[in-house]
Design an enzyme around this catalytic site. Structure first.
Site, PDB file in Angstrom:
ATOM      1  N   GLN A 118      39.759  48.189  41.981  1.00  0.00           N
ATOM      2  CA  GLN A 118      40.341  48.781  43.187  1.00  0.00           C
ATOM      3  C   GLN A 118      39.698  50.132  43.500  1.00  0.00           C
ATOM      4  O   GLN A 118      39.577  50.988  42.627  1.00  0.00           O
ATOM      5  CB  GLN A 118      41.866  48.939  42.985  1.00  0.00           C
ATOM      6  CG  GLN A 118      42.616  49.354  44.224  1.00  0.00           C
ATOM      7  CD  GLN A 118      42.631  48.297  45.321  1.00  0.00           C
ATOM      8  OE1 GLN A 118      42.647  47.091  45.057  1.00  0.00           O
ATOM      9  NE2 GLN A 118      42.612  48.739  46.559  1.00  0.00           N
ATOM     10  N   ASP A 139      34.880  40.783  45.788  1.00  0.00           N
ATOM     11  CA  ASP A 139      34.911  41.757  46.895  1.00  0.00           C
ATOM     12  C   ASP A 139      33.627  41.694  47.731  1.00  0.00           C
ATOM     13  O   ASP A 139      33.582  42.219  48.841  1.00  0.00           O
ATOM     14  CB  ASP A 139      34.978  43.186  46.327  1.00  0.00           C
ATOM     15  CG  ASP A 139      36.391  43.746  46.256  1.00  0.00           C
ATOM     16  OD1 ASP A 139      37.197  43.397  47.123  1.00  0.00           O
ATOM     17  OD2 ASP A 139      36.656  44.545  45.332  1.00  0.00           O
ATOM     18  N   LYS A 147      48.236  41.945  45.273  1.00  0.00           N
ATOM     19  CA  LYS A 147      47.222  40.986  44.804  1.00  0.00           C
ATOM     20  C   LYS A 147      47.762  40.162  43.634  1.00  0.00           C
ATOM     21  O   LYS A 147      47.502  38.960  43.537  1.00  0.00           O
ATOM     22  CB  LYS A 147      45.936  41.727  44.407  1.00  0.00           C
ATOM     23  CG  LYS A 147      45.169  42.225  45.623  1.00  0.00           C
ATOM     24  CD  LYS A 147      44.095  43.243  45.310  1.00  0.00           C
ATOM     25  CE  LYS A 147      43.526  43.785  46.627  1.00  0.00           C
ATOM     26  NZ  LYS A 147      42.653  44.934  46.471  1.00  0.00           N
TER      27      LYS A 147
HETATM   28  N1  GUN Z   1      40.255  49.599  48.488  1.00  0.00           N
HETATM   29  C1  GUN Z   1      40.558  49.404  49.788  1.00  0.00           C
HETATM   30  N2  GUN Z   1      40.185  48.161  50.176  1.00  0.00           N
HETATM   31  C2  GUN Z   1      39.630  47.583  49.083  1.00  0.00           C
HETATM   32  C3  GUN Z   1      39.060  46.295  48.862  1.00  0.00           C
HETATM   33  O1  GUN Z   1      38.964  45.435  49.742  1.00  0.00           O
HETATM   34  N3  GUN Z   1      38.614  46.070  47.602  1.00  0.00           N
HETATM   35  C4  GUN Z   1      38.672  47.007  46.622  1.00  0.00           C
HETATM   36  N4  GUN Z   1      38.179  46.695  45.430  1.00  0.00           N
HETATM   37  N5  GUN Z   1      39.197  48.199  46.806  1.00  0.00           N
HETATM   38  C5  GUN Z   1      39.666  48.480  48.034  1.00  0.00           C
END
Ligand code: GUN
Length: 279
Positions: free
Chosen positions: A94, A117, A50
């Site tokens: 995350q 998200d 990211k």
């Molecule tokens: N963990 C696995 N996929 C995601 C996601 O799309 N966003 C976040 N914040 N954590 C994750």
């Protein structure tokens, strides 16, 4: 018959180029905060990716790595501070979080305006109602991929395997929004094979290697594999038996190089959307 590959890697690169062009036009650089609590190795890779995506798109990335024993209150306090910061357009924490931190409290503390998200109850409600501002990145990435190959869910039977809040449930809603007839299957579905064989569009988001075998795919179906598993040899693979499925499906996503890059690209798109709304 050999299926057409739905090339998420190539499409994600195009989406990111578009985001970079749009971001450059804004009066202020968009900013995304990524918070990682603890040392989960998979999460560390996701966060690193990211950070790279932000750099590719001209988005400022504020990257917080907190120790695994960070008190919940401390994390909530950080989120509240970030909610008030003018240079932060998006906030992503995350998942999964360490056990002592209540995920729901964290997700409800992030401002809905910065919730790139789309995990906040408010944004989930808007998705349910069909007027979302942010779409959850993975289901949104799948829809973008289908659109790019002129695959419409309208009038199709769409079968989603998996009912998570992050993927399965919103995936079903987005397919429904575009007039698909949707079935969501899960671990208690007694006749998974029979259900899958009904699918014109089959989306698997479970996380179990070998779950979807070729005999579960209707000839000519579109197959989307959201999962990211490691097989015994340590190689990345999805839920679908890819080689055999290619002989039955009309279109199919590879793992890696299918849905994964699209998820990342949609996060950049959501950050741009948040920045535009706030400027
Ligand atoms: N963990 C696995 N996929 C995601 C996601 O799309 N966003 C976040 N914040 N954590 C994750």
């Amino acid at each position: 018959m050999s299926a057409v590959i739905l090339d998420g890697k190539a499409l994600a690169a195009k989406v990111k180029e578009r985001v970079a062009r749009e971001a450059a036009k804004l009066s202020r650089r968009p900013g995304l905060t990524v918070i990682l609590v603890g040392e989960n190795p998979a999460s560390q890779v996701y966060v690193r990716n990211k950070v790279q995506d932000c750099s590719d798109c001209g988005i400022a990335c504020f990257d917080y790595h907190l120790p695994a024993d960070t008190p919940e209150e401390e994390l909530l306090q950080l989120l509240t501070e970030l909610n008030g910061r003018a240079d932060v357009d998006g906030i992503l924490c995350q998942l999964p979080l360490p056990d002592h931190i209540r995920e729901k409290r964290v997700l409800e503390t992030i401002s809905p305006d910065k919730d790139v998200d789309a995990f906040h109850l408010y944004n989930m409600g808007r998705i349910l109602r069909g007027d979302a501002r942010f779409l959850p990145c993975t289901p949104a990435g799948v829809m973008e991929l289908l659109h790019a190959y002129d695959i419409s869910p309208a009038g199709k039977h769409c079968v989603v395997v998996g009912r998570s809040n992050i993927v399965g449930k919103p995936m079903g809603l987005l397919l429904l929004q575009e007039n698909g007839t949707v079935t969501i299957c899960h671990s208690r579905t007694p006749d998974l094979k029979e259900q899958c064989l009904q699918a014109d569009i089959l989306v698997s988001a479970v996380g179990r290697e070998g779950l979807i075998t070729a005999d579960m795919i209707r000839p000519g179906a579109v197959v989307v594999d959201v999962a990211m598993n490691r097989n015994a040899a340590g190689k990345l693979c999805g839920d679908v038996d890819f080689a055999a499925a290619c002989e039955r499906a009309s279109y199919i996503t590879p793992v890696p190089g299918g849905v994964g890059p699209m998820t990342r690209a949609m996060l950049m798109e959501n950050t741009l959307t948040a920045a535009k709304a706030r400027q």
